[in-house]
Enzyme design. Structure first.
Site, mmCIF file in Angstrom:
data_model
loop_
_atom_site.group_PDB
_atom_site.id
_atom_site.type_symbol
_atom_site.label_atom_id
_atom_site.label_comp_id
_atom_site.label_asym_id
_atom_site.label_seq_id
_atom_site.Cartn_x
_atom_site.Cartn_y
_atom_site.Cartn_z
ATOM 1 N N HIS A 103 0.847 -1.195 0.000
ATOM 2 C CA HIS A 103 0.000 0.000 0.000
ATOM 3 C C HIS A 103 0.879 1.239 0.000
ATOM 4 C CE1 HIS A 103 0.863 -0.818 4.212
ATOM 5 N NE2 HIS A 103 0.369 0.349 4.586
ATOM 6 N N HIS A 105 1.575 3.795 2.100
ATOM 7 C CA HIS A 105 2.210 4.450 3.238
ATOM 8 C C HIS A 105 3.732 4.464 3.114
ATOM 9 C CE1 HIS A 105 -1.622 3.588 5.786
ATOM 10 N NE2 HIS A 105 -1.731 4.674 5.045
ATOM 11 N N ASP A 107 6.257 4.053 5.021
ATOM 12 C CA ASP A 107 7.144 3.039 5.591
ATOM 13 C C ASP A 107 7.113 1.741 4.787
ATOM 14 O OD1 ASP A 107 4.486 2.827 6.554
ATOM 15 O OD2 ASP A 107 5.113 1.560 8.221
ATOM 16 N N HIS A 108 6.415 1.764 3.651
ATOM 17 C CA HIS A 108 6.386 0.614 2.740
ATOM 18 C C HIS A 108 6.918 0.971 1.351
ATOM 19 C CE1 HIS A 108 3.877 -1.877 5.490
ATOM 20 N NE2 HIS A 108 3.604 -0.669 5.954
#
Length: 312
Positions: A103, A105, A107-108
């Site tokens: 997804h 966000h 931190d991904h």
């Protein structure tokens, strides 16, 4: 920023209000190795972004058994993670052919520029649901294969609108992203949709969960069942409180209350004010919205004040 995507999704949540709790919680987390072979097909590389809401850091997974493998998620964009990826691939004489993002966000997705910098061919190998320019789409049920691994995409919105999970068919396992964590529970954008997603993931019948944060989940079905039970318990708690309020009001008077008043009934009046405003009220509002979707509660707005009441 250690909070990563959770800071983005919970803009109203002041994490300072939970510092004591979160520090204690984090101190109890099991230590995860920076690089660990979890199964013959799955290699985990930690994102080096440990924090209050990212737990031990974002898990990125290199999947496959051959020379050309795929990676799921890219952590937060810290150089230490990029260095670990470089060392991991070099030491094993393997390369990456696909990059899957669970997804949007940060931190991904933050490590995408580093991957393209180190391996320019990956500029045409980034896959994501609701893709950005230059990325390829991921659709429900889409199949991807590398040597030793067959990946099936499962759309699972609720934590975010574009969230994808991935079933590893050879292991009857699932990369759960942020929908199911190794420890604790995930933040959500839309509670009703998230609970539908949990049921959908449970129906896949996978045994093992590889979460985006935290340790491997050995019994994914049990973990999801526990998560659903907790959310359902919160709904019942809210409805019971509205029922008590209705009984205490004079006959014929609408027993409607603000979110703050409902929190007084459920949690008491001695809750820290910052915790109340920055965490409990947004969460209670989300529970009420879900119950409204289910036809169990409704609200009215008088003089700019929203109050909620039970329909059943």
């Amino acid at each position: 920023m250690g909070e990563g995507g959770y800071r983005q999704i919970n803009k109203t949540l002041n994490v300072c209000a939970f510092d004591d709790y979160l520090v204690t919680q984090q101190s109890r987390l099991p230590k995860l190795l920076d690089i660990e072979q979890l199964s013959p097909r799955v290699l985990r590389v930690l994102g080096q972004n440990a924090g209050k809401f990212t737990l031990q850091g974002t898990n990125t997974y290199i999947v496959g058994t051959g020379q050309h493998r795929l990676i799921i998620d890219t952590a937060q964009g810290y150089r230490e993670w990029a260095d670990l990826i470089d060392v991991t691939l070099s030491n094993r004489s393997i390369s990456l052919s696909h990059v899957f993002l669970t997804h949007w966000h940060g931190d991904h997705t933050g490590g995408v520029p580093d991957l393209i910098r180190m391996y320019p061919h990956l500029a045409d190998g980034i896959y994501k649901n609701s893709p950005e320019q230059g990325q390829h789409p991921i659709e429900e049920g889409q199949i991807f294969k590398v040597e030793g691994a067959t990946i099936r995409a499962v759309h699972g919105p609720g934590h975010s609108h574009d969230h994808m999970c991935f079933v590893l068919e050879e292991e009857n396992a699932m990369f759960t992203g942020d929908n199911v964590l190794g420890h604790g529970t995930s933040a959500v954008e839309q509670l009703g949709l998230y609970m539908d997603t949990l049921r959908k993931l449970q129906a896949q019948g996978c045994r093992t969960g590889y979460p985006a944060h935290g340790a491997v989940i050995p019994d994914l079905n049990l973990k999801i069942a526990t998560e659903l039970a907790q959310k359902t318990r919160r709904e019942k708690q809210c409805l019971a409180a509205l029922g008590r309020i209705r009984k205490e009001r004079p006959t014929g008077q609408l027993a409607s209350v603000t979110v703050g008043e409902l929190i007084d009934v459920v949690h008491g009046t001695r809750v820290n004010e910052e915790v109340r405003k920055m965490a409990l009220e947004p969460f209670m509002e989300e529970v009420l919205r879900k119950l409204a979707e289910d036809g169990k509660v409704a609200f009215r707005v008088r003089k700019g004040v929203k109050t909620w009441f039970a329909l059943t």
